[in-house]
Write a protein that holds these residues in place. Structure first.
Motif, PDB file in Angstrom:
ATOM      1  N   GLU A 115      16.555   0.826   1.353  1.00 55.27           N
ATOM      2  CA  GLU A 115      16.533   2.045   2.154  1.00 55.27           C
ATOM      3  C   GLU A 115      15.945   1.758   3.533  1.00 55.27           C
ATOM      4  OE1 GLU A 115      14.256   6.366   1.943  1.00 55.27           O
ATOM      5  OE2 GLU A 115      14.032   4.939   0.327  1.00 55.27           O
ATOM      6  N   LEU A 116      16.671   2.091   4.590  1.00 52.44           N
ATOM      7  CA  LEU A 116      16.140   1.933   5.935  1.00 52.44           C
ATOM      8  C   LEU A 116      15.215   3.104   6.239  1.00 52.44           C
ATOM      9  CD1 LEU A 116      19.209   0.589   7.905  1.00 52.44           C
ATOM     10  CD2 LEU A 116      17.224  -0.657   7.066  1.00 52.44           C
ATOM     11  N   LEU A 117      14.064   2.804   6.791  1.00 48.47           N
ATOM     12  CA  LEU A 117      13.052   3.816   7.051  1.00 48.47           C
ATOM     13  C   LEU A 117      13.166   4.336   8.475  1.00 48.47           C
ATOM     14  CD1 LEU A 117      10.074   1.901   5.430  1.00 48.47           C
ATOM     15  CD2 LEU A 117      11.350   3.791   4.429  1.00 48.47           C
ATOM     16  N   THR A 118      12.835   5.602   8.657  1.00 52.38           N
ATOM     17  CA  THR A 118      12.749   6.177   9.994  1.00 52.38           C
ATOM     18  C   THR A 118      11.303   6.068  10.466  1.00 52.38           C
ATOM     19  OG1 THR A 118      12.207   8.408   9.258  1.00 52.38           O
ATOM     20  CG2 THR A 118      14.561   7.841   9.406  1.00 52.38           C
ATOM     21  N   GLU A 119      11.059   6.427  11.716  1.00 50.24           N
ATOM     22  CA  GLU A 119       9.690   6.374  12.229  1.00 50.24           C
ATOM     23  C   GLU A 119       8.786   7.369  11.510  1.00 50.24           C
ATOM     24  OE1 GLU A 119       9.078   6.326  16.418  1.00 50.24           O
ATOM     25  OE2 GLU A 119      10.853   5.113  16.752  1.00 50.24           O
ATOM     26  N   LYS A 120       9.331   8.460  10.993  1.00 48.11           N
ATOM     27  CA  LYS A 120       8.522   9.466  10.308  1.00 48.11           C
ATOM     28  C   LYS A 120       8.164   9.052   8.888  1.00 48.11           C
ATOM     29  CE  LYS A 120      10.171  13.372  12.957  1.00 48.11           C
ATOM     30  NZ  LYS A 120      10.849  14.660  12.941  1.00 48.11           N
ATOM     31  N   ASP A 121       8.936   8.140   8.307  1.00 49.33           N
ATOM     32  CA  ASP A 121       8.664   7.681   6.953  1.00 49.33           C
ATOM     33  C   ASP A 121       7.464   6.752   6.955  1.00 49.33           C
ATOM     34  OD1 ASP A 121      10.887   9.012   5.869  1.00 49.33           O
ATOM     35  OD2 ASP A 121      12.195   7.325   6.337  1.00 49.33           O
ATOM     36  N   LEU A 122       6.511   7.039   6.096  1.00 52.79           N
ATOM     37  CA  LEU A 122       5.336   6.193   5.957  1.00 52.79           C
ATOM     38  C   LEU A 122       5.339   5.570   4.565  1.00 52.79           C
ATOM     39  CD1 LEU A 122       2.605   8.529   7.463  1.00 52.79           C
ATOM     40  CD2 LEU A 122       3.812   6.683   8.601  1.00 52.79           C
ATOM     41  N   ILE A 123       4.831   4.355   4.470  1.00 56.85           N
ATOM     42  CA  ILE A 123       4.640   3.712   3.183  1.00 56.85           C
ATOM     43  C   ILE A 123       3.142   3.703   2.937  1.00 56.85           C
ATOM     44  CG2 ILE A 123       5.025   1.645   1.805  1.00 56.85           C
ATOM     45  CD1 ILE A 123       7.580   3.208   2.676  1.00 56.85           C
ATOM     46  N   ASP A 124       2.725   4.400   1.905  1.00 54.13           N
ATOM     47  CA  ASP A 124       1.325   4.612   1.592  1.00 54.13           C
ATOM     48  C   ASP A 124       0.858   3.615   0.545  1.00 54.13           C
ATOM     49  OD1 ASP A 124      -1.182   5.875   1.411  1.00 54.13           O
ATOM     50  OD2 ASP A 124      -0.480   7.189  -0.189  1.00 54.13           O
ATOM     51  N   HIS A 125      -0.358   3.112   0.705  1.00 51.64           N
ATOM     52  CA  HIS A 125      -1.006   2.292  -0.313  1.00 51.64           C
ATOM     53  C   HIS A 125      -1.814   3.254  -1.182  1.00 51.64           C
ATOM     54  CE1 HIS A 125      -0.101  -0.656   2.820  1.00 51.64           C
ATOM     55  NE2 HIS A 125      -0.030  -1.518   1.832  1.00 51.64           N
ATOM     56  N   ILE A 126      -1.374   3.480  -2.391  1.00 53.58           N
ATOM     57  CA  ILE A 126      -1.942   4.505  -3.266  1.00 53.58           C
ATOM     58  C   ILE A 126      -3.442   4.312  -3.479  1.00 53.58           C
ATOM     59  CG2 ILE A 126      -1.848   5.488  -5.597  1.00 53.58           C
ATOM     60  CD1 ILE A 126       1.199   4.701  -5.553  1.00 53.58           C
ATOM     61  N   ASP A 127      -3.876   3.071  -3.707  1.00 55.18           N
ATOM     62  CA  ASP A 127      -5.296   2.832  -3.983  1.00 55.18           C
ATOM     63  C   ASP A 127      -6.140   2.721  -2.710  1.00 55.18           C
ATOM     64  OD1 ASP A 127      -4.704   0.322  -2.971  1.00 55.18           O
ATOM     65  OD2 ASP A 127      -5.244  -0.773  -4.792  1.00 55.18           O
ATOM     66  N   GLY A 128      -5.521   2.853  -1.542  1.00 62.81           N
ATOM     67  CA  GLY A 128      -6.251   2.791  -0.280  1.00 62.81           C
ATOM     68  C   GLY A 128      -6.494   1.381   0.227  1.00 62.81           C
ATOM     69  N   ASP A 129      -6.142   0.358  -0.561  1.00 64.74           N
ATOM     70  CA  ASP A 129      -6.312  -1.034  -0.161  1.00 64.74           C
ATOM     71  C   ASP A 129      -5.076  -1.465   0.612  1.00 64.74           C
ATOM     72  OD1 ASP A 129      -6.641  -3.746   0.150  1.00 64.74           O
ATOM     73  OD2 ASP A 129      -6.842  -4.180  -1.996  1.00 64.74           O
ATOM     74  N   ARG A 130      -5.187  -1.597   1.913  1.00 68.96           N
ATOM     75  CA  ARG A 130      -4.040  -1.901   2.779  1.00 68.96           C
ATOM     76  C   ARG A 130      -3.492  -3.303   2.574  1.00 68.96           C
ATOM     77  NH1 ARG A 130      -6.731   0.982   8.075  1.00 68.96           N
ATOM     78  NH2 ARG A 130      -6.396   3.085   7.329  1.00 68.96           N
ATOM     79  N   GLY A 131      -4.242  -4.153   1.929  1.00 63.63           N
ATOM     80  CA  GLY A 131      -3.783  -5.502   1.655  1.00 63.63           C
ATOM     81  C   GLY A 131      -3.086  -5.636   0.312  1.00 63.63           C
ATOM     82  N   ASN A 132      -3.133  -4.585  -0.509  1.00 66.86           N
ATOM     83  CA  ASN A 132      -2.522  -4.604  -1.840  1.00 66.86           C
ATOM     84  C   ASN A 132      -1.090  -4.090  -1.739  1.00 66.86           C
ATOM     85  OD1 ASN A 132      -1.714  -4.338  -4.488  1.00 66.86           O
ATOM     86  ND2 ASN A 132      -3.359  -2.948  -5.080  1.00 66.86           N
ATOM     87  N   ASN A 133      -0.134  -5.013  -1.661  1.00 67.00           N
ATOM     88  CA  ASN A 133       1.272  -4.642  -1.516  1.00 67.00           C
ATOM     89  C   ASN A 133       2.055  -4.766  -2.818  1.00 67.00           C
ATOM     90  OD1 ASN A 133       1.280  -3.906   1.237  1.00 67.00           O
ATOM     91  ND2 ASN A 133       1.204  -6.060   1.806  1.00 67.00           N
ATOM     92  N   SER A 134       1.369  -4.664  -3.965  1.00 66.34           N
ATOM     93  CA  SER A 134       2.104  -4.687  -5.230  1.00 66.34           C
ATOM     94  C   SER A 134       2.960  -3.422  -5.303  1.00 66.34           C
ATOM     95  CB  SER A 134       1.153  -4.783  -6.421  1.00 66.34           C
ATOM     96  OG  SER A 134       0.258  -3.701  -6.430  1.00 66.34           O
ATOM     97  N   TRP A 135       4.108  -3.523  -5.956  1.00 64.23           N
ATOM     98  CA  TRP A 135       5.089  -2.450  -5.936  1.00 64.23           C
ATOM     99  C   TRP A 135       4.540  -1.142  -6.490  1.00 64.23           C
ATOM    100  CZ3 TRP A 135       8.762  -1.075  -3.115  1.00 64.23           C
ATOM    101  CH2 TRP A 135       9.639  -0.079  -3.499  1.00 64.23           C
ATOM    102  N   ASN A 136       3.720  -1.220  -7.549  1.00 67.85           N
ATOM    103  CA  ASN A 136       3.196   0.023  -8.136  1.00 67.85           C
ATOM    104  C   ASN A 136       2.105   0.660  -7.267  1.00 67.85           C
ATOM    105  OD1 ASN A 136       1.098  -1.694  -8.603  1.00 67.85           O
ATOM    106  ND2 ASN A 136       1.103  -1.487 -10.820  1.00 67.85           N
TER     107      ASN A 136
END
Length: 173
Positions: A115-136
């Motif tokens: 899926e191509l993202l727009t500028e308004k689309d944000l990808i959030d890190h659920i646990d708040g750890d910005r370095g944790n890029n695991s899919w869940n």
């Protein structure tokens, strides 16, 4: 003068308009008299992400660990098998592909979903750890929903988000 100061962080001593029109205050029309024009700062381009196919040719992703690595060598840092990205001052991993800088978690989203993202689309890190890029730990969201998972300020005395003391009424608001 204000536009120049906001963008470059310095007061221009002598500023001129390239086209001579004093009302055209676009940044590309402003320059310092007697100096070379400063280049416009390189920004993150969130609306021009590579396609899923392009990313699949260059990158490997492990959804459990969140590690993104290079499939093939492509420069001094982009060695085959090397982890992708370096931390910025906000704790996000960033990388460059074809001279354009990207946030790694946005590349992961496109790589997995296509899926191509727009500028308004944000990808959030659920646990708040910005370095944790695991899919869940990643989810797509928008600004007003993403801002709800901010941490409480260290100055917060109520223990609740959005609650504050109104001194003149001597009560919480």
């Amino acid at each position: 003068y204000l536009i120049w100061k906001l963008v470059y962080g310095e007061d221009p001593v002598r500023l001129s308009h390239v086209d001579g029109d004093g009302f055209n205050n676009r940044l590309d029309n402003l320059k310092l008299k007697g100096a070379k024009q400063k280049p416009v700062r390189k920004r993150f381009r969130t609306n021009q992400l590579p396609s899923q196919t392009q990313l699949q040719e260059k990158l490997n992703y492990d959804p459990e660990t969140g590690r993104l690595s290079w499939k093939t060598s492509g420069g001094s840092r982009a060695r085959e098998g090397a982890l992708v990205g370096s931390l910025d001052n906000l704790g996000y991993l960033n990388t460059e592909i074809n001279g354009v800088r990207y946030k790694v978690h946005r590349l992961i989203w496109v790589l997995v979903t296509g899926e191509l993202l727009t500028e308004k689309d944000l990808i959030d890190h659920i646990d708040g750890d910005r370095g944790n890029n695991s899919w869940n730990n990643l989810r797509k969201t928008v600004h007003h929903l993403n801002s709800k998972n901010c941490k409480l300020s260290k100055n917060n005395k109520s223990g609740k988000m959005g609650v504050f003391w109104i001194t003149r009424l001597q009560k919480w608001g």
